[in-house]
Design an enzyme around this catalytic site. Sequence first.
Site, PDB file in Angstrom:
ATOM      1  N   CYS A   1       7.954  23.880  -5.322  1.00 54.56           N
ATOM      2  CA  CYS A   1       7.845  22.467  -5.695  1.00 54.56           C
ATOM      3  C   CYS A   1       6.377  22.119  -5.930  1.00 54.56           C
ATOM      4  O   CYS A   1       5.485  22.598  -5.236  1.00 54.56           O
ATOM      5  CB  CYS A   1       8.484  21.558  -4.655  1.00 54.56           C
ATOM      6  SG  CYS A   1       7.466  21.141  -3.236  1.00 54.56           S
ATOM      7  N   GLU A   2       6.178  21.303  -6.921  1.00 52.57           N
ATOM      8  CA  GLU A   2       4.815  20.919  -7.275  1.00 52.57           C
ATOM      9  C   GLU A   2       4.222  19.904  -6.303  1.00 52.57           C
ATOM     10  O   GLU A   2       3.025  19.668  -6.325  1.00 52.57           O
ATOM     11  CB  GLU A   2       4.771  20.380  -8.702  1.00 52.57           C
ATOM     12  CG  GLU A   2       5.551  19.104  -8.923  1.00 52.57           C
ATOM     13  CD  GLU A   2       5.624  18.701 -10.388  1.00 52.57           C
ATOM     14  OE1 GLU A   2       5.552  17.494 -10.642  1.00 52.57           O
ATOM     15  OE2 GLU A   2       5.756  19.581 -11.254  1.00 52.57           O
ATOM     16  N   HIS A   3       5.040  19.334  -5.443  1.00 54.09           N
ATOM     17  CA  HIS A   3       4.539  18.323  -4.509  1.00 54.09           C
ATOM     18  C   HIS A   3       3.953  18.925  -3.236  1.00 54.09           C
ATOM     19  O   HIS A   3       2.959  18.424  -2.724  1.00 54.09           O
ATOM     20  CB  HIS A   3       5.658  17.336  -4.138  1.00 54.09           C
ATOM     21  CG  HIS A   3       6.180  16.589  -5.313  1.00 54.09           C
ATOM     22  ND1 HIS A   3       7.507  16.253  -5.462  1.00 54.09           N
ATOM     23  CD2 HIS A   3       5.550  16.121  -6.425  1.00 54.09           C
ATOM     24  CE1 HIS A   3       7.674  15.608  -6.608  1.00 54.09           C
ATOM     25  NE2 HIS A   3       6.504  15.512  -7.197  1.00 54.09           N
ATOM     26  N   HIS A   4       4.586  19.979  -2.716  1.00 55.85           N
ATOM     27  CA  HIS A   4       4.128  20.574  -1.456  1.00 55.85           C
ATOM     28  C   HIS A   4       3.818  22.065  -1.576  1.00 55.85           C
ATOM     29  O   HIS A   4       3.398  22.681  -0.605  1.00 55.85           O
ATOM     30  CB  HIS A   4       5.190  20.382  -0.360  1.00 55.85           C
ATOM     31  CG  HIS A   4       5.564  18.957  -0.161  1.00 55.85           C
ATOM     32  ND1 HIS A   4       6.692  18.386  -0.722  1.00 55.85           N
ATOM     33  CD2 HIS A   4       4.937  17.956   0.508  1.00 55.85           C
ATOM     34  CE1 HIS A   4       6.752  17.114  -0.402  1.00 55.85           C
ATOM     35  NE2 HIS A   4       5.705  16.818   0.347  1.00 55.85           N
TER      36      HIS A   4
ATOM     37  N   GLN B   1      12.815  20.411  -9.588  1.00 59.87           N
ATOM     38  CA  GLN B   1      14.098  20.916 -10.074  1.00 59.87           C
ATOM     39  C   GLN B   1      14.603  20.107 -11.261  1.00 59.87           C
ATOM     40  O   GLN B   1      15.149  20.673 -12.216  1.00 59.87           O
ATOM     41  CB  GLN B   1      15.113  20.905  -8.933  1.00 59.87           C
ATOM     42  CG  GLN B   1      16.473  21.449  -9.327  1.00 59.87           C
ATOM     43  CD  GLN B   1      17.418  21.515  -8.144  1.00 59.87           C
ATOM     44  OE1 GLN B   1      17.003  21.713  -7.008  1.00 59.87           O
ATOM     45  NE2 GLN B   1      18.694  21.348  -8.419  1.00 59.87           N
TER      46      GLN B   1
ATOM     47  N   HIS C   1      15.678  23.193  -0.814  1.00 66.86           N
ATOM     48  CA  HIS C   1      14.240  22.945  -0.900  1.00 66.86           C
ATOM     49  C   HIS C   1      13.594  23.033   0.475  1.00 66.86           C
ATOM     50  O   HIS C   1      13.934  22.267   1.370  1.00 66.86           O
ATOM     51  CB  HIS C   1      14.004  21.556  -1.507  1.00 66.86           C
ATOM     52  CG  HIS C   1      14.387  21.483  -2.948  1.00 66.86           C
ATOM     53  ND1 HIS C   1      13.462  21.370  -3.944  1.00 66.86           N
ATOM     54  CD2 HIS C   1      15.599  21.532  -3.565  1.00 66.86           C
ATOM     55  CE1 HIS C   1      14.068  21.333  -5.105  1.00 66.86           C
ATOM     56  NE2 HIS C   1      15.380  21.433  -4.899  1.00 66.86           N
TER      57      HIS C   1
ATOM     58  N   CYS D   1      10.703  22.130   1.261  1.00 63.68           N
ATOM     59  CA  CYS D   1       9.938  20.920   1.572  1.00 63.68           C
ATOM     60  C   CYS D   1      10.812  19.888   2.282  1.00 63.68           C
ATOM     61  O   CYS D   1      10.298  19.030   2.989  1.00 63.68           O
ATOM     62  CB  CYS D   1       9.295  20.327   0.323  1.00 63.68           C
ATOM     63  SG  CYS D   1      10.444  19.865  -0.979  1.00 63.68           S
TER      64      CYS D   1
END
Length: 179
Positions: free
Chosen positions: A71-74, A112, A140, A142
């Site tokens: 994931c690009e966030h975490h 996703q 996920h 995260c």
Amino acid sequence: MEKEFASIIEQLGEDVSRPGLVDTPKRAAKAMKFLTRGYQQSLDEVINGAMFPTENSEMVIVKDIELYSMCEHHMLPFIGKCHVGYIPNGQVIGLSKIARIVDMYARRLQIQENMTKEVADAIMQATGAAGVGVVIEAKHMCMMMRGIEKQNSSMKTSMMLGIFRSNQATRTEFLSLIR
């Protein structure tokens, strides 16, 4: 990248010179390059000319394509499977190329929802299909390892293009065949 990983390890309070961590920055950099190798690929390279003429105009489905992404966030992994269906319009794509397209987009920092659209758009672009359907189911880390810590949750996303969007019977056929 090795220097950056060494800095992160030190900022965590660890001694990067201790025996178990001496080579970790190098290994972590190598792993990160592998996990994000999709940035080094293009759709044309992945397909590599594997398009074949056909008179078939019935649905083609490849299901349960395993995927691993981050994931690009975490920058934590999400792991799952992808189902791809399309209706040929004069040509089909080599079977393994569908899985390779999924991998190319999965091996990028990603959410996703966007990956589902990217895979569908790529299959549509490559094949000129009458329609494309993509469903991704993933867990996920995260959401499992941090934050809400829900171990049994999963996410499903779908993208329907062309006749998969405009014709309910086509959509229903695809969704029933991937179950």
